[in-house]
Design an enzyme around this catalytic site. Structure first.
Site, PDB file in Angstrom:
ATOM      1  N   HIS A   1      21.229-118.969 -11.966  1.00 48.99           N
ATOM      2  CA  HIS A   1      21.821-119.934 -12.906  1.00 48.99           C
ATOM      3  C   HIS A   1      21.119-119.846 -14.267  1.00 48.99           C
ATOM      4  O   HIS A   1      20.197-120.614 -14.536  1.00 48.99           O
ATOM      5  CB  HIS A   1      21.702-121.360 -12.354  1.00 48.99           C
ATOM      6  CG  HIS A   1      22.693-121.667 -11.277  1.00 48.99           C
ATOM      7  ND1 HIS A   1      23.964-122.157 -11.546  1.00 48.99           N
ATOM      8  CD2 HIS A   1      22.616-121.536  -9.929  1.00 48.99           C
ATOM      9  CE1 HIS A   1      24.616-122.324 -10.411  1.00 48.99           C
ATOM     10  NE2 HIS A   1      23.832-121.949  -9.411  1.00 48.99           N
TER      11      HIS A   1
ATOM     12  N   GLU B   1      22.079-120.915 -17.060  1.00 50.12           N
ATOM     13  CA  GLU B   1      22.264-122.143 -17.852  1.00 50.12           C
ATOM     14  C   GLU B   1      21.160-123.168 -17.559  1.00 50.12           C
ATOM     15  O   GLU B   1      20.866-124.010 -18.399  1.00 50.12           O
ATOM     16  CB  GLU B   1      23.655-122.748 -17.588  1.00 50.12           C
ATOM     17  CG  GLU B   1      23.819-123.523 -16.286  1.00 50.12           C
ATOM     18  CD  GLU B   1      23.924-122.633 -15.041  1.00 50.12           C
ATOM     19  OE1 GLU B   1      23.868-121.392 -15.176  1.00 50.12           O
ATOM     20  OE2 GLU B   1      24.069-123.203 -13.934  1.00 50.12           O
TER      21      GLU B   1
ATOM     22  N   CYS C   1      26.533-117.321 -10.284  1.00 53.16           N
ATOM     23  CA  CYS C   1      26.363-117.834  -8.929  1.00 53.16           C
ATOM     24  C   CYS C   1      27.645-117.653  -8.112  1.00 53.16           C
ATOM     25  O   CYS C   1      28.000-116.554  -7.768  1.00 53.16           O
ATOM     26  CB  CYS C   1      25.872-119.284  -8.954  1.00 53.16           C
ATOM     27  SG  CYS C   1      25.223-119.810  -7.351  1.00 53.16           S
TER      28      CYS C   1
END
Ligand code: MN
Length: 240
Positions: free
Chosen positions: A213, A215, A112
């Site tokens: 993202h 994660e 990001c």
């Protein structure tokens, strides 16, 4: 059995209970741990030019995470009205480390804001605010808004594709900026259907940068976890 590779993760300075604090969302650290790495959180400080190389000596890999906008002066622009959350110390620290990792061939996963840092560190520029543009699909709203899940098309001939094992990936996104001019020695390797560049990589260095993202969904999506797995695996071949 060898020790897990140390993965440097740059934290963000924030206020907590009226005192300065350093934060990193645990989702990043957990994804690195699942991949077999040992995350170490770094405090961004002012560095002398060139000092990033020494800072990275102890680490097998570097992760740059999400956060506020980069001070546009780092890519030669004046700030527009939608710039938010600027931390020029973190900007300079991360740009220095990104350049050092690139030059030393230390595996780097940039996420990001991290993608934006890498692009700026290598001479690229950013579109300061893409939200509301005609023809654009939703990319989420950063700074506390909910992420959106959108489809990303991945170049099948890319390192990114090998890491994820898919050609199209549902990805969690919340960004209001995007790459404009691509930095030197970077190659776009993923896009949304509206043409926004969602990932770049280096043909010659172990560097993957994604605008989304991974994660957020890595715990349940092997394609997203694959980015962290590939980073930790790359430390084996990159280590001197
Ligand atoms: Mn997006």
């Amino acid at each position: 059995m060898s020790d897990p590779p140390l993965v440097a993760v740059v934290g963000a300075s924030k206020e907590y209970a009226d005192k300065p604090d350093l934060t990193v969302p645990l989702l990043y650290l957990e994804a690195i741990e699942r991949a077999g790495g040992r995350p170490v959180v770094l405090h961004p400080i002012g560095l002398e030019p060139g000092a990033g190389s020494h800072w990275l000596d102890s680490f097998g890999a570097l992760v740059l995470t999400g956060g506020g906008d980069i001070d546009p002066s780092f890519y030669g622009q004046a700030p527009g009205p939608n710039i938010y959350g600027v931390d020029a110390i973190r900007d300079a620290f991360e740009i220095e480390l990104a350049r050092a990792a690139f030059e030393k061939g230390i595996p780097l996963l940039a996420i990001c804001r991290g993608l934006q840092v890498v692009n700026v560190a290598l001479g690229g520029t950013l579109d300061q605010h893409i939200i509301g543009r005609p023809g654009l699909e939703p990319h989420g709203v950063p700074g506390g808004g909910s992420p959106v899940l959108h489809l990303v098309n991945v170049d099948p001939a890319s390192t990114l594709s090998r890491a994820m094992g898919v050609g199209r990936a549902v990805s969690s996104c919340h960004h209001h900026q995007a790459i404009a001019d691509v930095g030197q020695e970077l190659r776009p390797v993923a896009w949304t259907d509206d043409g926004i560049i969602e990932a770049v990589e280096s043909p010659n260095r172990p560097l993957i940068a994604v605008q989304w993202h991974p994660e957020d969904t890595a715990a349940g999506d092997p394609a997203q976890q694959g980015l962290f797995d590939a980073l930790v695996k790359a430390t084996e071949t990159a280590r001197p």
